[in-house]
Write a protein that holds these residues in place. Structure first.
Motif, PDB file in Angstrom:
ATOM      1  N   SER B  67      38.040  22.957  40.597  1.00 44.73           N
ATOM      2  CA  SER B  67      38.201  21.585  40.105  1.00 44.73           C
ATOM      3  C   SER B  67      37.472  21.418  38.774  1.00 44.73           C
ATOM      4  N   GLY B  68      36.510  22.319  38.507  1.00 47.88           N
ATOM      5  CA  GLY B  68      35.777  22.249  37.249  1.00 47.88           C
ATOM      6  C   GLY B  68      36.506  22.900  36.081  1.00 47.88           C
ATOM      7  N   ARG B  69      37.549  23.682  36.373  1.00 50.93           N
ATOM      8  CA  ARG B  69      38.356  24.231  35.279  1.00 50.93           C
ATOM      9  C   ARG B  69      39.011  23.078  34.515  1.00 50.93           C
ATOM     10  N   THR B  70      39.326  23.326  33.273  1.00 55.26           N
ATOM     11  CA  THR B  70      40.077  22.290  32.570  1.00 55.26           C
ATOM     12  C   THR B  70      41.485  22.232  33.149  1.00 55.26           C
ATOM     13  N   ALA B  71      42.096  21.078  33.051  1.00 55.26           N
ATOM     14  CA  ALA B  71      43.463  20.916  33.547  1.00 55.26           C
ATOM     15  C   ALA B  71      44.397  21.888  32.820  1.00 55.26           C
ATOM     16  N   PHE B  72      44.130  22.093  31.560  1.00 53.49           N
ATOM     17  CA  PHE B  72      44.929  23.017  30.766  1.00 53.49           C
ATOM     18  C   PHE B  72      44.852  24.425  31.351  1.00 53.49           C
ATOM     19  N   ASN B  73      43.640  24.833  31.714  1.00 60.78           N
ATOM     20  CA  ASN B  73      43.460  26.172  32.270  1.00 60.78           C
ATOM     21  C   ASN B  73      44.148  26.310  33.624  1.00 60.78           C
ATOM     22  N   ARG B  74      44.067  25.289  34.442  1.00 60.12           N
ATOM     23  CA  ARG B  74      44.784  25.353  35.731  1.00 60.12           C
ATOM     24  C   ARG B  74      46.285  25.497  35.487  1.00 60.12           C
ATOM     25  N   GLY B  75      46.777  24.806  34.469  1.00 62.75           N
ATOM     26  CA  GLY B  75      48.195  24.923  34.118  1.00 62.75           C
ATOM     27  C   GLY B  75      48.565  26.334  33.710  1.00 62.75           C
ATOM     28  N   GLN B  76      47.675  26.959  32.945  1.00 57.57           N
ATOM     29  CA  GLN B  76      47.939  28.339  32.523  1.00 57.57           C
ATOM     30  C   GLN B  76      48.003  29.276  33.723  1.00 57.57           C
ATOM     31  N   ILE B  77      47.109  29.043  34.684  1.00 63.60           N
ATOM     32  CA  ILE B  77      47.079  29.922  35.855  1.00 63.60           C
ATOM     33  C   ILE B  77      48.337  29.719  36.704  1.00 63.60           C
ATOM     34  N   LEU B  78      48.764  28.463  36.840  1.00 59.09           N
ATOM     35  CA  LEU B  78      50.004  28.230  37.588  1.00 59.09           C
ATOM     36  C   LEU B  78      51.190  28.890  36.880  1.00 59.09           C
ATOM     37  N   HIS B  79      51.179  28.808  35.573  1.00 60.93           N
ATOM     38  CA  HIS B  79      52.246  29.464  34.822  1.00 60.93           C
ATOM     39  C   HIS B  79      52.206  30.970  35.026  1.00 60.93           C
ATOM     40  N   ARG B  80      50.992  31.512  35.083  1.00 56.73           N
ATOM     41  CA  ARG B  80      50.838  32.950  35.313  1.00 56.73           C
ATOM     42  C   ARG B  80      51.425  33.350  36.675  1.00 56.73           C
ATOM     43  N   MET B  81      51.273  32.464  37.665  1.00 54.10           N
ATOM     44  CA  MET B  81      51.888  32.735  38.973  1.00 54.10           C
ATOM     45  C   MET B  81      53.394  32.896  38.821  1.00 54.10           C
ATOM     46  N   ALA B  82      53.971  31.997  38.039  1.00 51.55           N
ATOM     47  CA  ALA B  82      55.414  32.061  37.820  1.00 51.55           C
ATOM     48  C   ALA B  82      55.796  33.373  37.144  1.00 51.55           C
ATOM     49  N   GLU B  83      54.988  33.776  36.178  1.00 52.83           N
ATOM     50  CA  GLU B  83      55.262  35.045  35.492  1.00 52.83           C
ATOM     51  C   GLU B  83      55.232  36.202  36.483  1.00 52.83           C
ATOM     52  N   MET B  84      54.240  36.199  37.347  1.00 50.89           N
ATOM     53  CA  MET B  84      54.117  37.288  38.320  1.00 50.89           C
ATOM     54  C   MET B  84      55.294  37.284  39.305  1.00 50.89           C
ATOM     55  N   LEU B  85      55.684  36.094  39.710  1.00 54.17           N
ATOM     56  CA  LEU B  85      56.799  36.018  40.659  1.00 54.17           C
ATOM     57  C   LEU B  85      58.101  36.432  39.980  1.00 54.17           C
ATOM     58  N   GLU B  86      58.247  36.025  38.727  1.00 59.52           N
ATOM     59  CA  GLU B  86      59.436  36.421  37.977  1.00 59.52           C
ATOM     60  C   GLU B  86      59.579  37.941  37.979  1.00 59.52           C
ATOM     61  N   GLY B  87      58.466  38.611  37.783  1.00 57.41           N
ATOM     62  CA  GLY B  87      58.495  40.064  37.732  1.00 57.41           C
ATOM     63  C   GLY B  87      58.809  40.715  39.066  1.00 57.41           C
ATOM     64  N   ARG B  88      58.655  39.936  40.118  1.00 60.16           N
ATOM     65  CA  ARG B  88      58.917  40.519  41.452  1.00 60.16           C
ATOM     66  C   ARG B  88      60.092  39.822  42.137  1.00 60.16           C
ATOM     67  N   ARG B  89      60.949  39.240  41.344  1.00 61.82           N
ATOM     68  CA  ARG B  89      62.097  38.531  41.906  1.00 61.82           C
ATOM     69  C   ARG B  89      62.896  39.417  42.863  1.00 61.82           C
ATOM     70  N   ALA B  90      63.151  40.656  42.428  1.00 60.49           N
ATOM     71  CA  ALA B  90      63.992  41.550  43.231  1.00 60.49           C
ATOM     72  C   ALA B  90      63.368  41.802  44.602  1.00 60.49           C
ATOM     73  N   ASP B  91      62.041  41.975  44.631  1.00 62.47           N
ATOM     74  CA  ASP B  91      61.367  42.219  45.913  1.00 62.47           C
ATOM     75  C   ASP B  91      61.605  41.061  46.882  1.00 62.47           C
ATOM     76  N   PHE B  92      61.434  39.842  46.344  1.00 60.62           N
ATOM     77  CA  PHE B  92      61.545  38.682  47.234  1.00 60.62           C
ATOM     78  C   PHE B  92      62.998  38.446  47.652  1.00 60.62           C
ATOM     79  N   ILE B  93      63.926  38.696  46.735  1.00 57.95           N
ATOM     80  CA  ILE B  93      65.341  38.553  47.109  1.00 57.95           C
ATOM     81  C   ILE B  93      65.672  39.549  48.227  1.00 57.95           C
ATOM     82  N   ASP B  94      65.169  40.772  48.095  1.00 56.20           N
ATOM     83  CA  ASP B  94      65.388  41.772  49.147  1.00 56.20           C
ATOM     84  C   ASP B  94      64.771  41.328  50.472  1.00 56.20           C
ATOM     85  N   MET B  95      63.555  40.843  50.393  1.00 58.33           N
ATOM     86  CA  MET B  95      62.883  40.412  51.632  1.00 58.33           C
ATOM     87  C   MET B  95      63.690  39.320  52.332  1.00 58.33           C
ATOM     88  N   LEU B  96      64.136  38.342  51.547  1.00 56.71           N
ATOM     89  CA  LEU B  96      64.859  37.217  52.150  1.00 56.71           C
ATOM     90  C   LEU B  96      66.182  37.680  52.752  1.00 56.71           C
TER      91      LEU B  96
END
Lengths: 490, 292
Positions: B67-96
């Motif tokens: 909660s002490g991170r800046t809101a901007f930094n939390r946004g960057q980290i959430l965006h990074r999650m999206a980047e990581m998931l994007e890179g593993r799209r095929a894995d998750f599509i296969d799993m589903l």
């Protein structure tokens, strides 16, 4: 304290006696009995209870006790009004009704103030200058929202009211709490069944008379009188869509359990044990005024009272000395006297509770100081009191006393102040006194409470959201955020 | 499971996700997961009350930092999650498709939407305060403003469907304001959430912000409801008994208990809203005199 001899103190008022400055009450009008107010009419009751003037112990009037059947009638009336005239009314027309209520409160302001003081014991100076003006302002403020709600909920196409609201309010600010509940509910297009507190129902009944004069459609606002059983019936009624409660944390938890498993929406504004944090770089004389306002305003019957004083260790002796001096000028007595600073305790029961907890503080070894003054022979009064030598584990540092009793503690660093201030299940309000803005706003951000007063205390305004963290409840009253729980959105 | 020629595939051991690590359940219990054809998929952890309590400790410890991170930094980290998931799209599509009974189109839609929703909520971290906070025109000489702050530690009983998108759609709006969470996962393919934990763990998300427990939801309800160091509970798709249990247990500490019906189709626009941030923020109003 060191041994340097103190200069001779001369107190304001030492050399003369105050004359009385009574506010007349002969012009106020009220009936001998009020049952309930349902569907635009006063209705009779089978059971009754008396409401007394705590300053004189005289009975003012008797009030009905609503059982299940009466509560059900009130909820049905509110439902009919919601599905009928009120629900189908143009929002701009609804706004004008609420403006009208605010204006009419202002017209009758002095009568309301006197009645509030007679029924509840608060000084006329406060009911006249604080409570009633804020009541009128609250209706005036929320009236304007009624036809602008689409701007209050960005992204929500067509915000809808929740329906019938069941509201239960406390005795410390009777008409003001009514306004905090009723004004936003009506602005959003809801209808209301409200139960006033059993020791202070009088101004709600006068408000009902005002609604009749205002021509508010029948059933939009209904009042059921009674004590805890009536409140419990109301909040548990299956046709109530939203419950709003202001009162003790203990009762708030019971209400949260009552609505568990139902679709009833809930907001709670509960108890507090607020800290007033005074840093050594504060303007001390201003802080003293804030400390006095924080704990002795309305006899300390304030959920957001600054009942814990946290003083930086280096200025503890100076602050306590100045505080004792300032306290000695407080005038305790007849609430209808315009000079009175501290009026009557609201009820015998509350006086007993304060007396008991002050006894606990003494038994636990804290140092007590009470002002030296005469108290009226009849009525319920308590001398403004401070305890020093208090530690966070003492009961008087943990429990809400809801009376004119202050517990003084010390701290050495801002972090210690924050830790001590947060060391309570409550989280309603705190004060911070410092001339250093960066420190003040840093501490403000670390306090777990819904209101932070910086270099001031006990300020209220209809545009300013109020409400608690943690066990002081959830939901906000005041401002745009005060609309959130009276509308449907997702 | 798809296998080529005579190669023996490697089974994966799924554990819990707690405090930025992957511990086994302290209870040693497991649940067997099968695909929609009844074929064995994995043994997953059957989390216990003690695991819940450990996760609460981790979430509480992570709270001030997150909660002490800046809101901007939390946004960057959430965006990074999206980047990581994007890179593993095929894995998750296969799993589903291979483990959760999805057809190809639905699997692609769910994974794509999960990435996009992460991006959408990433953008909210430094905006919701301006949208829902306020400066207040009080009738006195005071500067008065109201800000939302995170409620604290929130337990989320995640949806019983949409093992990836349902998780993302309910956890993200809670943590983006600075809350930390314990997400309880009980659905037909809970291993998907544990796979997603690996995405989280690679996204600069501090340990303890999202803790994930797989297990039996009914078993943990009463313990979460009654835990005094849990400040809020989000229950998605509760039955009436669950609503009552959480309401009753939560009342003892005046918990913020929020119920969300959930969605059959989590890709719908209705499944994302800034109003889902609000149940777990507290509005703080600050006053200060204005004068000379």
């Amino acid at each position: 304290m060191n041994d340097i001899p103190k200069p001779r103190e001369q107190l304001f008022g030492d050399l003369w006696e105050y004359s009385t400055a009574p506010q007349g009450s002969e012009f106020v009008q009220y009936r001998d009995e009020y049952g309930h107010f349902i569907d635009g009419e006063f209705v009779d009751s089978e059971e009754w209870f008396d409401s007394t003037n705590p300053a004189t112990e005289e009975t003012l009037a008797r009030f009905g006790v609503a059982g299940e059947e009466t509560v059900d009638e009130a909820v049905s009336a509110a439902r009919r009004a919601f599905e009928g005239p009120w629900g189908s009314m143009a929002a701009s027309e609804r706004a004008k009704y609420i403006f009208r209520i605010g204006r009419m409160i202002k017209e009758k302001a002095r009568e309301f103030a006197v009645l509030e003081t007679m029924d509840g014991g608060k000084p006329i100076r406060e009911s006249r200058d604080v409570d009633i003006p804020l009541v009128a302002a609250h209706f005036f403020h929320y009236a304007g929202w009624a036809d602008k709600l689409e701007y209050a909920f960005p992204g929500v196409d067509d915000p809808e009211p929740v329906g019938v609201c069941g509201q239960v309010i406390p005795w410390n600010f009777p008409l003001l709490m009514l306004a905090w509940k009723v004004a936003p509910a009506l602005a959003c297009g809801n209808t209301v069944v409200l139960k006033p507190a059993e020791t202070t129902p009088l101004t709600a009944m006068k408000f009902a008379e005002l609604l009749q004069e205002a021509g508010l459609p029948d059933g939009v606002v209904n009042f059921v009188n009674g004590a805890g059983d009536t409140g419990s019936t109301l909040v548990g009624h299956p046709d109530v869509d939203k419950v709003a409660f202001t009162g003790s944390t203990e009762v708030g938890k019971i209400i949260q359990k009552t609505v568990a498993g139902t679709d009833t929406k809930l907001t709670l504004e509960l108890g507090g044990k607020g800290s007033n944090i005074v840093f050594e770089d504060a303007a001390i004389d201003q802080a003293i005024e804030g400390i006095v306002d924080g704990i002795f305003f309305n006899q300390g019957h304030v959920c957001c009272a600054g009942s814990r004083l946290l003083v930086e260790e280096s200025i503890h002796d100076e602050v306590v000395s100045k505080l004792r001096h300032r306290m000695s000028t407080l005038r305790v007595g007849d609430p209808l006297d315009k000079n009175t600073d501290v009026g009557a305790i609201n009820s015998e029961q509350q006086l007993d509770k304060i007396t008991r907890l002050v006894g606990v503080g003494q038994d636990e070894g804290c140092d007590i100081h009470q002002i030296d003054c005469d108290l009226p022979e009849t009525g319920y009064y308590f001398r403004p009191t401070i305890f020093t030598g208090v530690t966070p584990s003492h009961r008087i540092a943990q429990e809400e006393i809801f009376g004119p009793v202050l517990s003084v503690m010390t701290f050495r660093t801002p972090s210690e102040a924050v830790e001590k201030a947060n060391n309570t299940p409550y989280g309603l309000a705190c004060g911070i006194w410092s001339d250093k803005g960066s420190k003040l706003f840093d501490v403000a951000g670390r306090l777990d409470c819904g209101v932070v007063w910086g270099n001031t205390y006990n300020q209220f305004d209809p545009a300013s959201p109020f409400g608690g963290y943690k066990e002081s409840g959830f939901g906000r009253e005041g401002g745009r955020q005060g609309l959130l729980d009276y509308m449907k959105h997702s | 499971m798809a296998s080529t020629s005579d190669r023996l595939s490697v089974y994966k051991t799924y554990k819990l996700y707690m405090d930025g690590g992957f511990p086994r359940t302290e209870s040693g219990r497991h649940l067997k997961i099968q695909d929609d054809q009844g074929q064995f998929v994995a043994n997953i952890c059957h989390a216990s009350r003690k695991d819940l309590r450990d996760a609460v400790v981790a979430a509480r410890e992570a709270l001030d930092g997150w909660s002490g991170r800046t809101a901007f930094n939390r946004g960057q980290i959430l965006h990074r999650m999206a980047e990581m998931l994007e890179g593993r799209r095929a894995d998750f599509i296969d799993m589903l498709t291979e483990q959760a009974g999805y057809d190809e189109n639905d699997a692609v839609a769910e994974v794509n939407c999960a990435v996009d929703r992460l991006i959408w909520y990433a953008g909210w971290t430094d905006k919701f305060e301006q949208v829902f906070g306020s400066t207040n025109p009080v009738a006195s000489k005071h500067f008065n403003f109201t800000l939302p702050e995170p409620t604290g530690v929130v337990t989320i009983f995640t949806p019983r469907n949409a093992p990836l998108l349902g998780f993302v759609s309910t956890v993200l709006p809670v943590i983006l304001s600075g809350n930390t969470t314990i997400a309880v996962v009980d659905n037909p393919a809970p291993q998907v959430a544990m796979e997603f934990a690996e995405v989280l763990n690679n996204s600069d998300l501090p340990g303890g912000v999202i803790n994930i427990l797989t297990g039996v939801r009914e078993e943990l309800l009463v313990h979460a409801g009654g835990h005094k160091d849990i400040d809020g509970i989000l229950s998605v798709g509760p039955d009436s008994e669950e609503r009552e249990t959480l309401g009753l247990e939560g009342a003892d500490s005046v918990k913020r208990v929020e119920f969300l019906e959930g969605h059959d189709d989590w890709t719908s626009d209705e499944a994302q809203s800034p109003y889902r941030i609000l149940p777990f923020v507290e509005f703080k109003t600050n006053w200060h005199p204005v004068g000379r």
